[in-house]
Design a protein around this motif. Structure first.
Motif, PDB file in Angstrom:
ATOM      1  N   ASP A 314      22.562  19.909  -6.634  1.00  0.00           N
ATOM      2  CA  ASP A 314      21.850  19.695  -5.063  1.00  0.00           C
ATOM      3  C   ASP A 314      20.387  20.232  -5.259  1.00  0.00           C
ATOM      4  O   ASP A 314      20.388  21.552  -4.647  1.00  0.00           O
ATOM      5  CB  ASP A 314      22.600  19.950  -3.834  1.00  0.00           C
ATOM      6  CG  ASP A 314      21.710  19.647  -2.600  1.00  0.00           C
ATOM      7  OD1 ASP A 314      20.773  18.879  -2.554  1.00  0.00           O
ATOM      8  OD2 ASP A 314      22.444  20.242  -1.278  1.00  0.00           O
ATOM      9  N   HIS A 317      18.541  21.546  -1.593  1.00  0.00           N
ATOM     10  CA  HIS A 317      19.131  22.687  -0.728  1.00  0.00           C
ATOM     11  C   HIS A 317      19.472  23.894  -1.744  1.00  0.00           C
ATOM     12  O   HIS A 317      19.931  24.818  -1.688  1.00  0.00           O
ATOM     13  CB  HIS A 317      20.460  22.196  -0.101  1.00  0.00           C
ATOM     14  CG  HIS A 317      20.233  21.212   0.918  1.00  0.00           C
ATOM     15  ND1 HIS A 317      20.651  19.890   0.501  1.00  0.00           N
ATOM     16  CD2 HIS A 317      19.462  21.165   2.078  1.00  0.00           C
ATOM     17  CE1 HIS A 317      20.403  19.076   1.910  1.00  0.00           C
ATOM     18  NE2 HIS A 317      19.814  19.896   2.738  1.00  0.00           N
ATOM     19  N   ASP A 363      19.127   9.656   0.065  1.00  0.00           N
ATOM     20  CA  ASP A 363      18.528  11.154   0.172  1.00  0.00           C
ATOM     21  C   ASP A 363      19.483  12.284  -0.246  1.00  0.00           C
ATOM     22  O   ASP A 363      19.261  13.489  -0.386  1.00  0.00           O
ATOM     23  CB  ASP A 363      18.598  11.286   1.941  1.00  0.00           C
ATOM     24  CG  ASP A 363      19.631  11.207   2.533  1.00  0.00           C
ATOM     25  OD1 ASP A 363      20.549  10.613   2.314  1.00  0.00           O
ATOM     26  OD2 ASP A 363      19.573  11.633   3.628  1.00  0.00           O
ATOM     27  N   ARG A 365      22.309  13.459   0.678  1.00  0.00           N
ATOM     28  CA  ARG A 365      22.811  14.535   1.884  1.00  0.00           C
ATOM     29  C   ARG A 365      24.313  14.402   1.621  1.00  0.00           C
ATOM     30  O   ARG A 365      25.299  15.665   1.834  1.00  0.00           O
ATOM     31  CB  ARG A 365      22.214  14.434   2.970  1.00  0.00           C
ATOM     32  CG  ARG A 365      22.820  15.250   4.207  1.00  0.00           C
ATOM     33  CD  ARG A 365      22.203  14.944   5.546  1.00  0.00           C
ATOM     34  NE  ARG A 365      23.125  15.904   6.210  1.00  0.00           N
ATOM     35  CZ  ARG A 365      22.720  16.317   7.540  1.00  0.00           C
ATOM     36  NH1 ARG A 365      21.516  15.520   7.984  1.00  0.00           N
ATOM     37  NH2 ARG A 365      23.428  16.894   8.507  1.00  0.00           N
ATOM     38  N   ASP A 386      29.056  17.469   3.585  1.00  0.00           N
ATOM     39  CA  ASP A 386      27.539  17.409   4.122  1.00  0.00           C
ATOM     40  C   ASP A 386      26.899  18.467   3.400  1.00  0.00           C
ATOM     41  O   ASP A 386      27.165  19.869   3.880  1.00  0.00           O
ATOM     42  CB  ASP A 386      27.632  17.760   5.767  1.00  0.00           C
ATOM     43  CG  ASP A 386      26.304  17.396   6.362  1.00  0.00           C
ATOM     44  OD1 ASP A 386      25.187  17.767   5.655  1.00  0.00           O
ATOM     45  OD2 ASP A 386      26.233  17.237   7.519  1.00  0.00           O
ATOM     46  N   LYS A 388      23.778  19.638   3.598  1.00  0.00           N
ATOM     47  CA  LYS A 388      22.911  20.344   4.561  1.00  0.00           C
ATOM     48  C   LYS A 388      23.861  21.186   5.462  1.00  0.00           C
ATOM     49  O   LYS A 388      23.096  22.231   5.309  1.00  0.00           O
ATOM     50  CB  LYS A 388      22.093  19.196   5.284  1.00  0.00           C
ATOM     51  CG  LYS A 388      21.050  20.016   6.272  1.00  0.00           C
ATOM     52  CD  LYS A 388      20.213  18.899   7.039  1.00  0.00           C
ATOM     53  CE  LYS A 388      19.450  19.630   7.985  1.00  0.00           C
ATOM     54  NZ  LYS A 388      18.618  18.550   8.878  1.00  0.00           N
ATOM     55  N   GLN A 389      24.765  20.746   6.046  1.00  0.00           N
ATOM     56  CA  GLN A 389      25.607  21.831   7.059  1.00  0.00           C
ATOM     57  C   GLN A 389      26.350  22.455   6.210  1.00  0.00           C
ATOM     58  O   GLN A 389      26.862  23.319   6.512  1.00  0.00           O
ATOM     59  CB  GLN A 389      26.141  20.802   8.135  1.00  0.00           C
ATOM     60  CG  GLN A 389      25.146  19.827   9.008  1.00  0.00           C
ATOM     61  CD  GLN A 389      24.234  20.795   9.587  1.00  0.00           C
ATOM     62  OE1 GLN A 389      24.803  21.942  10.297  1.00  0.00           O
ATOM     63  NE2 GLN A 389      23.093  20.406   9.875  1.00  0.00           N
ATOM     64  N   GLY A 405      20.774  10.484   6.041  1.00  0.00           N
ATOM     65  CA  GLY A 405      20.855  11.677   6.872  1.00  0.00           C
ATOM     66  C   GLY A 405      22.528  11.824   7.381  1.00  0.00           C
ATOM     67  O   GLY A 405      23.196  11.852   6.509  1.00  0.00           O
ATOM     68  N   ALA A 406      22.802  12.071   8.335  1.00  0.00           N
ATOM     69  CA  ALA A 406      23.890  12.343   8.872  1.00  0.00           C
ATOM     70  C   ALA A 406      24.550  10.930   9.218  1.00  0.00           C
ATOM     71  O   ALA A 406      26.051  10.967   9.625  1.00  0.00           O
ATOM     72  CB  ALA A 406      23.925  13.418  10.150  1.00  0.00           C
ATOM     73  N   GLU A 433      27.491  14.650  10.963  1.00  0.00           N
ATOM     74  CA  GLU A 433      27.194  15.788  11.600  1.00  0.00           C
ATOM     75  C   GLU A 433      28.058  16.498  12.740  1.00  0.00           C
ATOM     76  O   GLU A 433      28.535  17.582  12.793  1.00  0.00           O
ATOM     77  CB  GLU A 433      25.579  16.096  11.764  1.00  0.00           C
ATOM     78  CG  GLU A 433      25.381  17.413  12.104  1.00  0.00           C
ATOM     79  CD  GLU A 433      23.676  17.573  12.167  1.00  0.00           C
ATOM     80  OE1 GLU A 433      23.165  18.362  13.082  1.00  0.00           O
ATOM     81  OE2 GLU A 433      23.116  16.943  11.432  1.00  0.00           O
TER      82      GLU A 433
END
Length: 515
Positions: A314, A317, A363, A365, A386, A388-389, A405-406, A433
């Motif tokens: 990834d 991130h 994306d 994610r 996820d 990102k989270q 995204g989410a 999310e």
């Protein structure tokens, strides 16, 4: 006077000799004024039609058509076999840059993710088309198209932003790797080392060139790119594949090499895992995973105690997903990076297989993973990481089919209440999310998925994945564009026959009834 006459004659001769070479092959002047939002017109002829690809804005279409009685039975028709093969008359590829009969081509090597650039072969010439600027450029001549391979090697590749192109160009009877800056129009040859280059790939970041090279490993006196023995038909105009068999490979075994476009050594070795932005992920002798930066600095991202298998890199991130092979049967899933070392509390069956994991969105994610929170491989369930989270959630039901995204779309197979007992499909919108229970968006027998930019068309609904909102209803189609149009045949038939046209995705009841 004689001098003026002589100069005039020379100028006329020069113009006459340059005229055919400078005449446009793909773009014509009158098309330059045609905007992509022009009301729909017919593309193709009234013959068998197989869509290959289309621009997200509908500016171009790639399709195969059978327009000649190639088998001599007195009619023009095609039927698809189980392995994607064509029974009947031969399909040929066409490029449509405007409504009409299109331009016959040999094959398409690459399409930029932005849809602006295409690389294709026509009449042994390799072309670069800039569809936005309506410009064409000859990249190479004496190019032999590969129209028979079921899995042709990659001979051209774009970066994710569509600004760099890596392609193979024949020179003195052998291919060389060339990188091109698409905005500046500059090129340079990259050294791929000894051997025959069979395949090139540009890392999505646009910072690394990847070469697959063969040498004479089987000592037969020649360098041979491997060919798979399979029942699959040619990839150029292949129909839907219901089944296929694979019997191994013939030829030399390729090795993979890497070169940073901005300079540095040619890299090759079993310790190389994959590029990570400007750096390279490598495995140290103690089984740790390190990130080697462009300046030579090395950071240990995954400790040797993990004995890691890399699942996903990834770059956004600055982390990797790994499976630690520290236990028999089940391995813990963990996130690691320069600033993150986090167990996720889930495990997967060992040895790890790529079939356990998948990306659902452009994306990058959300990462789907078949994992278990309890001992025993039989307890595995569908989960979503996820990135990102840095959380994991269980998919409540159905299959994750698209995301951005989410927002995730889940498709569930359900048994309807009608007496016939036929299975149906239900579409849900799920916010990964928040983890809130998903909402039902549709119940429809349609199951195809079309995508254009941030929007999808699935089960009769056109959905904006970024906002999670339904934009309208639309029936099945061949393609979707970002202007809210769909590509449909003029006369629906099975098998599909042209011509086709772009039309509004959302149609009134009256227009549907009179169609």
């Amino acid at each position: 006077m004689r001098l003026h006459l002589l100069l005039f004659t020379v100028m006329l001769s020069a113009c006459a000799s340059q005229g055919p070479a400078s005449r446009p092959t793909f773009f014509t002047p009158h098309v330059a004024a045609v905007a992509p939002s022009t009301p729909s017109e017919d593309y193709g002829t009234a013959h068998p039609f197989l869509l290959l690809d289309s621009a997200s804005d509908g500016r171009w279409i790639l399709a195969c058509q059978a327009r000649e009685d190639t088998n001599g039975d007195g009619r023009i028709e095609t039927v698809f076999g189980y392995h994607g093969n064509i029974v009947g008359d031969a399909l040929r590829p066409y490029l449509f840059l405007e409504p009409g009969a299109g331009i016959r081509i040999d094959e398409v090597l690459a399409v930029a993710p932005t849809g602006r650039f295409l690389v294709l072969v026509r009449d042994t010439t390799l072309w670069l088309l800039d569809v936005e600027a309506r410009e064409e450029k000859v990249l190479a001549s004496e190019v032999i198209p590969d129209t028979t391979s079921p899995q042709p090697p990659l001979r051209a590749s774009f970066s994710r932003d569509g600004l760099r192109l890596l392609y193979l160009r024949p020179e003195a009877g052998r291919p060389v790797a060339v990188v091109r800056d698409l905005l500046q129009g500059t090129e340079r040859v990259l050294d791929a080392g000894r051997g025959l280059i069979g395949q090139v790939l540009l890392d999505p970041s646009g910072q690394w060139a990847v070469f697959d090279v063969v040498e004479d490993t089987n000592s037969d006196g020649k360098e041979s790119w491997p060919q798979e023995d399979t029942t699959l038909a040619s990839a150029t105009c292949r129909g839907p594949v219901s089944s296929s068999s694979h019997f191994g490979w013939e030829g030399d075994t390729p090795v993979r090499r890497y070169r940073r476009l901005e300079g540095g050594p040619l890299l090759q070795g079993d310790d190389i895992l994959q590029p990570m932005g400007e750096g390279m992920l490598r495995r140290a002798p103690d089984r740790s995973i390190i990130l080697e930066h462009a300046d030579g600095r090395r950071e240990t991202w995954v400790p040797s105690s993990c004995n890691a298998t890399l699942v996903f890199a990834d770059a956004v991130h600055e982390q990797v997903v790994v499976v630690c092979e520290t236990q028999p049967e089940l391995g813990p899933v963990e996130l690691h990076g320069a600033r993150v070392h986090q167990p996720l509390g889930w495990r997967v069956s060992l040895p790890f297989s790529d079939r356990y994991v998948g990306l659902s969105g452009s994306d990058g994610r959300l990462l789907s993973l078949l994992a278990s929170s309890e001992p025993g491989p039989s307890k595995a369930v569908d989960t979503v990481i996820d990135l990102k989270q840095r959380t994991v959630r269980v998919v409540p039901f159905g299959d994750l089919v698209a995301s951005l995204g989410a927002h995730a779309l889940l498709q569930e197979r359900v048994k309807p209440v009608e007496p016939d007992g036929r299975w149906g499909e239900r579409l849900w919108l799920w916010n990964v999310e928040t983890g809130f229970p998903p909402n039902v968006l549709s119940e429809s027998p349609d199951s195809g998925l079309l995508r254009a930019g941030d929007t999808v068309l699935i089960m009769g609904k056109r959905i904006d994945l970024r906002t999670g909102k339904v934009l309208g209803e639309a029936s099945e189609a061949l393609a979707l564009d970002i202007q809210g149009r769909v590509l449909r045949p003029i006369e629906p038939s099975s098998p599909l026959s042209g011509p086709v046209r772009w039309e509004p995705a959302l149609k009134t009841y009256e227009s549907q009834r009179t169609r």
